[in-house]
Design an enzyme around this catalytic site. Sequence first.
Site, PDB file in Angstrom:
ATOM      1  N   CYS A 359       2.154  13.024  10.955  1.00  0.00           N
ATOM      2  CA  CYS A 359       1.219  12.135  10.760  1.00  0.00           C
ATOM      3  C   CYS A 359       0.124  12.336   9.825  1.00  0.00           C
ATOM      4  O   CYS A 359      -0.103  11.843   8.814  1.00  0.00           O
ATOM      5  CB  CYS A 359       1.330  10.790  11.764  1.00  0.00           C
ATOM      6  SG  CYS A 359       0.758  11.498  13.220  1.00  0.00           S
ATOM      7  N   HIS A 408      -0.934   7.853  16.421  1.00  0.00           N
ATOM      8  CA  HIS A 408      -0.199   7.654  14.906  1.00  0.00           C
ATOM      9  C   HIS A 408      -0.986   6.877  13.811  1.00  0.00           C
ATOM     10  O   HIS A 408      -2.033   6.075  14.107  1.00  0.00           O
ATOM     11  CB  HIS A 408       1.171   7.377  15.726  1.00  0.00           C
ATOM     12  CG  HIS A 408       2.318   7.269  13.956  1.00  0.00           C
ATOM     13  ND1 HIS A 408       2.308   8.804  13.899  1.00  0.00           N
ATOM     14  CD2 HIS A 408       2.648   6.220  13.209  1.00  0.00           C
ATOM     15  CE1 HIS A 408       3.016   8.249  12.208  1.00  0.00           C
ATOM     16  NE2 HIS A 408       3.508   7.084  12.470  1.00  0.00           N
ATOM     17  N   HIS A 420       3.757   6.683   6.100  1.00  0.00           N
ATOM     18  CA  HIS A 420       3.150   7.195   6.862  1.00  0.00           C
ATOM     19  C   HIS A 420       4.673   8.169   7.071  1.00  0.00           C
ATOM     20  O   HIS A 420       6.186   8.742   6.507  1.00  0.00           O
ATOM     21  CB  HIS A 420       3.286   6.865   8.122  1.00  0.00           C
ATOM     22  CG  HIS A 420       4.076   5.470   9.031  1.00  0.00           C
ATOM     23  ND1 HIS A 420       4.681   5.824  10.143  1.00  0.00           N
ATOM     24  CD2 HIS A 420       5.960   5.227   8.281  1.00  0.00           C
ATOM     25  CE1 HIS A 420       6.028   5.603  10.557  1.00  0.00           C
ATOM     26  NE2 HIS A 420       6.495   4.624   9.262  1.00  0.00           N
TER      27      HIS A 420
END
Length: 448
Positions: A359, A408, A420
Amino acid sequence: MVPLAVEASELKLGMSNEQVKELQDLLKAKGFFAYHTSTGYFGPVTEKAVKEFQASVHLTPTGIVDKATYEKLKSSVSTHQPGNVLKMGAKGESVSVLQRNLKTLGYFTYPKITGYYGSVTAEAVKRFQQAYGLKADGVVDSQTLQKIQEAVQRKNKPQAASKQNENGTNSSPVLKLGTRGKEVSQLQLHLKTLGYFQYPTITDYYGSATSDAVRKFQKENGLKVTGIADSITLAKIRQAIEQKEKSQAAAPKRDVYLAIGSIGEQVKQVQMKLKQLGYFTYPTITGYYGSVTAEAVKQFQKSVQLPATGTVDSQTYELLMDKEANKTFDVMDLIADAAELLGIPYVWGGETPETGFDCSGFLVYVFKKQGISLPRTVATIWNAGKPVNAPSVGDIVFFETYQPGASHAGIYIGNNQFIHSGGTNGVSISRLDSPYWSQRYLGAKRYY
């Protein structure tokens, strides 16, 4: 059809033969060659179309058709067949062709062709469907696709300068329900300037909204109320526009003041500057100050810490004209670059499209393309950003997942969505208000 003989020679600017004509047919089928006729002459229009195609298939955009370019042209056949539908989540060459056609018609205003059918494409489709009396669901079925193709063909045909009467002299066209073309667009713009046309966008279709606006104008100006824009009505509208321009030109010049309803060269200057800075996204400079211009002015005023009134006073005007376009960061380019990576798999520690992304590696890679360096981990990216109350397009949104704190993150793209790199689907789009992500949302931060 004669095979395109690129093995023996390349096709390039200045050439004229049957092979060039076949090339133009292939480019036209894929939405790159917009000229109304395949001429067989390799001119600047053909060269530009070749460069755009080469860039779309990751070839060096030389504008010269070599063997590699020709093979790509023959192999990258659209997978969209009649009866299939294009909708949210679709991607590929069919979507790219759709976006190019909608851009030609003025509905798709996103700066890049992405090949991904997201919310921007869906909204462009809805606007087209509304303008052409179709069910505005944002889904391209066979009927919508046919209407789009017909509209593009009409737009690419050379327009006659004017109609002629039986004596061969020029006469104004009669515009009425069902008429399409740039004359209708011009009529709508004039009626909007005069306050009669209330539809939110300028189209090329004479529908009920245009007919109603013409009736209102005719009634208030002592004309026969028919809803048809004949030569007398059109002449009266032009006269009203000229009078309004003269009255605005004669207004005191002590202070610049532009607001909804203003028209003229100064409005054009403001729109051009706003477009250079990335605020004015309408496809053409109109010279009419409508809601789109007002919203663009508000966004600029916010960026320079002025009251977001949406009107241009002297202070706003001076700051706007002195503002230089930021060449190092463009939020729309950021989103377009991110969208091009959809489908790249998730790989722990991944930092490139070739290896995959985790990520934070995805964020670092995309922002670096816009000249912005981010720290390598989500936690350090969180610490480096400027907090915002609510995310705007281009901001990074953070979540607490497998450990306390920011673990995240993704890029907010509007409409409660973010892009993402996740463990399940790789680079993908998720909803911020979904049960999973809304419960883990920490906040948003800005990096430009």
